[in-house]
Motif scaffolding. Sequence first.
Motif, short mmCIF file in Angstrom:
data_model
loop_
_atom_site.label_atom_id
_atom_site.label_comp_id
_atom_site.label_asym_id
_atom_site.label_seq_id
_atom_site.Cartn_x
_atom_site.Cartn_y
_atom_site.Cartn_z
N SER A 176 -12.14 -11.63 85.41
CA SER A 176 -12.35 -9.97 86.03
C SER A 176 -13.68 -10.14 86.88
O SER A 176 -14.45 -11.06 86.82
CB SER A 176 -12.73 -9.16 84.65
N SER A 217 -4.45 -10.45 83.32
CA SER A 217 -5.34 -9.69 84.32
C SER A 217 -4.46 -9.87 85.82
O SER A 217 -4.40 -10.88 86.23
CB SER A 217 -6.57 -10.77 84.50
N LYS A 227 -8.03 -6.02 88.42
CA LYS A 227 -9.33 -6.43 87.56
C LYS A 227 -10.20 -7.31 88.12
O LYS A 227 -11.47 -7.41 87.58
CB LYS A 227 -8.60 -7.14 86.30
N ALA A 228 -9.77 -8.23 89.32
CA ALA A 228 -10.81 -9.20 89.68
C ALA A 228 -10.47 -9.16 91.27
O ALA A 228 -9.42 -8.92 91.84
CB ALA A 228 -10.34 -10.50 89.09
#
Lengths: 300, 300
Positions: free
Chosen positions: B5, B188, B206-207
Amino acid sequence: MIALSGLSAFPITPADRHGTVDEAALRRLVARLAAARVDSIGLLGSTGTYAYLTREQRRRALEIALDEAAGAVPIVVGIGALRTDDALRLAEDAKAAGAAAGLLAPVSYTPLLDEEVFVHFETVATESGLPLCIYDNPGTTHFTFSPALIGRLSRVDGILGVKTGAKPKNEVAAQFRALGEAVQPGFSVGCSIDIAAPDALLAGAKAWYSVVGGTLPKATLAITRAAQAGDTAETARLHAGLEPLWECFRRHTSLRVVYALADLLGLCRAEPPRPILPLTGSARDDVAAALKALPADLAQ
Amino acid sequence: MIALSGLSAFPITPADRHGTVDEAALRRLVARLAAARVDSIGLLGSTGTYAYLTREQRRRALEIALDEAAGAVPIVVGIGALRTDDALRLAEDAKAAGAAAGLLAPVSYTPLLDEEVFVHFETVATESGLPLCIYDNPGTTHFTFSPALIGRLSRVDGILGVKTGAKPKNEVAAQFRALGEAVQPGFSVGCSIDIAAPDALLAGAKAWYSVVGGTLPKATLAITRAAQAGDTAETARLHAGLEPLWECFRRHTSLRVVYALADLLGLCRAEPPRPILPLTGSARDDVAAALKALPADLAQ
């Protein structure tokens, strides 16, 4: 100097799960091509899975093939690599071993610019001294050569020809006319993509770099000779005879089909390098049915 | 287990003409990222030219980076390779060295089928035990993941997330909603493509796996934190501040630009691996002008 004309037959490179070339199987494939008297063998092309083999195994495959062909048929060998220095080393290996020419594809990960591809080819040609054929295959390299870039490369010493994907029937004459106008006189403009290649030969392509030719050399050579003689009707008749196989190529891709074909013909039982999976079940049955449906003179 | 993340910053891998990693330069880049407290370092990504380096040099780069980061920042490392057995060996190396996760791209030469990619990922994840992030980058791998395939892979033990190219602003919300619905809870879904990434973060990614983050970590981290806080206006303001750089990315590609940028910032003087050429002349001047045009707080 090799002429880069007629049929260049591209065998698979039988290897085990670890990428070690199966010498006995490769000898059988090369012997079959030499016996059929193809005009050249296109060793370690895309069909020969060159991109998946180490430098050591590529050198080994070349040495085995040269030994088996024993000078009867020239060998053109894939020397493509992501890095320029690696391609140069492969070219040096090929020259030292005795290959007639190198097939150089602009293998890419980062998409390449025209100038980068030009410098890459110029470096390998000039520094190795190995005669080169430009391997134009956007389906695997994701680089598209313009006729202008091929023309520019045709003026580099030691770059003798190009193998380019033939366009469909209604576009192929214009394609080879434009390429012929772009290149230096004497530069060989040849074609790949088996399904479209016979029409390209009739339209003036000097060579057919053939996937199926590596497994069915007699059939492919018969089509090549008919096209070279300008016999449109006979070319079309023979080519249509292979239609069951072309249908397999369309459905299951040429590479995966010729692995199955080599097994069904009893030539070798190799599998393509993972992650590429061999055809199984109904896909393999399709290839078996296609082989059965071929006229006897084309199933070889 | 790493969370995948926030900001994952992707440095270049400085190396000489022969592909030998420059240890001192790599340490400087990693130290800069660790000092900025990025959430993870994306070592040997496409920006880190993993595809152009040997297994030995990739292991060496990872060991250097892990040593320099000294546990302060987790390292996610590219383990992609054409062959499944090679990717597995790279995953084993990464696990043994202490990487937090592997970034696995379906690197291809022969175009791959969905089932082949699934088996490739499943084999590497299962046999190595290294946590994996799916590296979805069709611009380099030429493989396109469907949401269904990502969903299927999200159910394989050890596959923790995906890094996928963010679509333009008007499509990005639908893109991340569809992906979120396709995957296992807790998986993720992160984004790449710097120009579009801030909007993807606002839309729920998320990232952010960032190219520019590897060279300008403070600027990229500020954008990431604004987006994570849901501050649309501040995210847009900061992102717009980098517009001179985005314009360079569009004109000269992100990889070539960050090499020039690292040199202009005095971080290292490396060139990308040939055949990729460094920017020179007016192209390099464009990057210098862009750097000069950045607000001071974003030029770092």
